[in-house]
Design a protein around this motif. Sequence first.
Motif, PDB file in Angstrom:
ATOM      1  N   UNK A  17       0.823  -1.204   0.000  1.00 54.42           N
ATOM      2  CA  UNK A  17       0.000   0.000   0.000  1.00 54.42           C
ATOM      3  C   UNK A  17       0.858   1.256   0.000  1.00 54.42           C
ATOM      4  N   UNK A  18       1.940   1.238   0.794  1.00 57.96           N
ATOM      5  CA  UNK A  18       2.814   2.416   0.847  1.00 57.96           C
ATOM      6  C   UNK A  18       3.515   2.659  -0.482  1.00 57.96           C
ATOM      7  N   UNK A  19       3.955   1.585  -1.130  1.00 59.06           N
ATOM      8  CA  UNK A  19       4.625   1.738  -2.422  1.00 59.06           C
ATOM      9  C   UNK A  19       3.666   2.292  -3.473  1.00 59.06           C
ATOM     10  N   UNK A  20       2.444   1.740  -3.520  1.00 57.46           N
ATOM     11  CA  UNK A  20       1.487   2.249  -4.505  1.00 57.46           C
ATOM     12  C   UNK A  20       1.144   3.709  -4.235  1.00 57.46           C
ATOM     13  N   UNK A  21       1.100   4.104  -2.956  1.00 56.12           N
ATOM     14  CA  UNK A  21       0.804   5.498  -2.614  1.00 56.12           C
ATOM     15  C   UNK A  21       1.864   6.429  -3.171  1.00 56.12           C
ATOM     16  N   UNK A  22       3.141   6.129  -2.930  1.00 48.86           N
ATOM     17  CA  UNK A  22       4.205   7.039  -3.343  1.00 48.86           C
ATOM     18  C   UNK A  22       4.484   6.971  -4.837  1.00 48.86           C
ATOM     19  N   UNK A  23       4.378   5.784  -5.431  1.00 46.63           N
ATOM     20  CA  UNK A  23       4.552   5.684  -6.882  1.00 46.63           C
ATOM     21  C   UNK A  23       3.418   6.427  -7.579  1.00 46.63           C
TER      22      UNK A  23
END
Length: 225
Positions: A17-23
């Motif tokens: 979830x964190x990766x998709x948020x920042x990407x």
Amino acid sequence: MKSSKKHIAEYEFSIGLRLTHWIRAISIVVLSISGFYIAYVFVSPAITGEPINFMNAKWRAVHQVAGFILIGCFIFKTYLFFFDKQSHIERVSVKNVLSPKIWIEQIKYYLFLGKHPHIQGTYNPLQFASYIFFYIVLFVICLTGLILYVNVYHEGLGGLLYTPMRAIEAWMGGLANVRQIHHIAMWIIFIFMVVHIYMAIFNAIKGKDGAMDAIISGYKFPKEK
């Protein structure tokens, strides 16, 4: 008198979830800049008799790459919401939306008229409703982007999507309308981003539970119950 309760570490957001948020955030910034250039050319290459600059083509290529990354993030985040074990705390948040009492208490909290209500999951009703709206707009901008894409590229993925995208284009009233909807969706996302950043900072300062830390480290630090 100070409260004797201590802050505890609570794992809230998974790495996915964190990766998709920042990407997704980086993709939106890149898409905004390149999209503005495509719509309103604000930089021109040095004048030369040689056909070597192709600046517009380069901006379009950047826009397309960022667009497909955004679509990938959208699909993966949708998968996480429905099937990821850690995302259960997001799914549970639906219960908050269905409670008029929590809506009233949450609005009072934002108006400094009351305490933060006890909620289930991770999102209060205003957050959850705004995120649902954001993903609807995100779907619209991705869909209209694909329609614009297939009108230029007719082979490979463009050829595969050409027929269904042209049908949706007709439902939307033609290519000019599609482009207009694409631009309107962009401005809605701009407004959402400004409000989102403001509210994230507001909640982090007023709540003092490390709410903004969670989207970086995965952990927030609420007080013991």
